[in-house]
Design an enzyme around this catalytic site. Structure first.
Site, PDB file in Angstrom:
ATOM      1  N   ASP A  17      17.101  49.486  86.379  1.00  0.00           N
ATOM      2  CA  ASP A  17      17.465  49.790  84.996  1.00  0.00           C
ATOM      3  C   ASP A  17      17.531  48.520  84.160  1.00  0.00           C
ATOM      4  O   ASP A  17      18.490  47.749  84.245  1.00  0.00           O
ATOM      5  CB  ASP A  17      18.817  50.506  84.971  1.00  0.00           C
ATOM      6  CG  ASP A  17      19.171  51.051  83.598  1.00  0.00           C
ATOM      7  OD1 ASP A  17      18.399  50.838  82.655  1.00  0.00           O
ATOM      8  OD2 ASP A  17      20.228  51.688  83.471  1.00  0.00           O
TER       9      ASP A  17
ATOM     10  N   ASP B 273      13.384  50.184  78.309  1.00  0.00           N
ATOM     11  CA  ASP B 273      14.425  50.615  79.243  1.00  0.00           C
ATOM     12  C   ASP B 273      13.788  51.341  80.426  1.00  0.00           C
ATOM     13  O   ASP B 273      13.436  52.517  80.347  1.00  0.00           O
ATOM     14  CB  ASP B 273      15.404  51.538  78.522  1.00  0.00           C
ATOM     15  CG  ASP B 273      16.582  51.956  79.381  1.00  0.00           C
ATOM     16  OD1 ASP B 273      16.598  51.608  80.590  1.00  0.00           O
ATOM     17  OD2 ASP B 273      17.495  52.618  78.864  1.00  0.00           O
TER      18      ASP B 273
END
Length: 410
Positions: free
Chosen positions: A61, A267
């Protein structure tokens, strides 16, 4: 990109050799999983953590700072909810807790701390859901060639998750926590490893549309073909956002299809791409106007609201991508992120082809930010260089390691 063949007189293939530094200065991990097995894709790496060391899968992430594992909290007196996972929960021990006056706790919770409080508690809000836990320290086994000694790392023991997966009856997920690779925090994994294990505050990942790929931490391969944009120094904590606003183009349009400049964040922890209202409407309208006559609009399928069906069920993007045209985000003067159909479409459970750009304005935490998720990053190397404050990308094969040549069609 899809493999292609051509005669000598056809498409020119350019081999781009990524010159990767000595393996003693960076870490390489094999990515597992995929972006989109019907809506809840996970891309993760496996690490051995704790004493004794146990294997855990961590969701990669770039939009989060803190690395954390789901854990069993024997001291829990309130809500302690975790999603079902394949591995045994990490077992919290009192001596592993980080006190509130520790500099990393101060950095994480933005509070000076209390000398009498030996437990650093945190609560992290995500676009969908949250995680509550304690900051702790334990041993990590890392893929280091010169010295394989365990490294002591501060990370989160997440004992209470609130999202759609932490509900009774949910099937087991392949991930046990999050590998936080977001920008600019001392509590981040990269900051903790810099100087003792890795040389640079930089990461690169390559997500294969066929599943898997690779992640490097501490450096990246270099190439003159990389497109670079500067990082916004005032972006939200943990966010990799270009300082330049983007304009949205469709196919070979002479000008942008939306009058609204776009603030963008990359992201990898988000499956889909999310646009704010006006850019979304412009992209949706452009795609619909250019639809091939063999497609007709179908009903929604899970999280995917805009879908089309053909004469038969689709099994892969390869069958349908030729029926769509490309989008592009252009930053500043000509810094383009091309988004071909295979990077904004997915095949749903019902065999529809669906628009993988979703409604960002429905998530208050996003504000006006547009999220470039994993589906749009597939089959390109994404580089986040905090040393030079820049983000880069280049198309390439994600089915080999970073030492290999990249074949790019021109």
């Amino acid at each position: 990109m899809a493999a292609r063949t051509a005669s000598v007189a056809g498409v020119l293939l350019l081999l781009l050799i990524l010159v990767v530094p000595s393996s003693s200065s960076y870490l390489t991990f094999r990515l597992q999983g995929s972006v989109h097995p019907h809506g809840h894709g996970y891309l993760y790496v496996t690490m051995k953590i704790g004493e004794p060391a146990r294997e855990y899968n961590l969701d990669v992430d770039t939009g989060s700072v803190l690395t954390w594992l789901q854990c069993s909290n024997p001291y829990c007196t309130g809500l302690c909810t975790t999603w079902p996972q394949e591995h045994q929960l990490y077992q919290l021990k009192e001596e592993k807790k980080v006190p509130t006056i520790d500099p990393l706790c101060v950095e994480l919770v933005k509070h000076p701390g209390n000398p009498n409080d030996k437990t650093c508690g945190y609560n992290i809000d995500y676009v969908s859901g949250s995680s509550q836990g304690y900051l702790i320290r334990d041993k990590f086994m890392l893929p280091i060639t010169r010295n394989n000694a365990p490294q002591t790392i501060a990370f989160g023991c997440g004992f209470n998750q609130t999202d759609q997966h932490a509900k009774p009856g949910t099937k087991k997920l392949p991930v046990d926590g999050v590998l936080g690779l977001g920008k600019g925090s001392a509590v981040g994994l990269i900051s903790q490893l810099k100087g003792r294990v890795i040389r640079k505050d930089a990461i690169a990942h390559c997500i294969s549309s066929k599943g898997g790929g690779y992640l490097t931490v501490g450096n990246y391969g270099d190439s003159p073909r990389i497109t670079w944009v500067p990082i916004d120094p005032n972006a939200k904590p943990g966010h990799y956002s270009p300082v330049l606003l983007a304009h949205l183009y469709f196919d070979s349009s002479q000008g942008p299809i939306s009058d609204t400049p776009m603030k963008v964040t990359f992201d990898s922890g988000t499956t889909y791409t999310f646009f704010d209202r006006l850019p979304y409407q412009a992209a949706e309208s452009a795609v619909i106007r250019s639809l091939d006559r063999s497609l007709r609009q179908a009903g929604p399928d899970d999280d995917l609201g805009l879908c089309w069906e053909g004469p038969r069920k689709f099994k892969s993007i390869e069958e349908v991508k030729r029926l769509f045209k490309s989008l592009s985000l252009v930053f500043g003067q000509g810094k383009a992120l091309r988004i071909p159909p295979e990077n904004y479409l997915v095949i749903s459970k019902k065999g529809y082809v669906c628009f993988a750009i979703l409604h960002g304005w429905e998530y208050p935490l996003l504000g006006e930010t547009n999220i470039i998720g994993g589906v749009t990053m597939q089959d390109r190397i994404m580089i986040y260089d905090n040393e030079q404050s820049q983000i880069g990308w280049v198309h390439g094969s994600c089915n080999t390691g970073p030492e290999s040549a990249i074949t790019s069609g021109l």
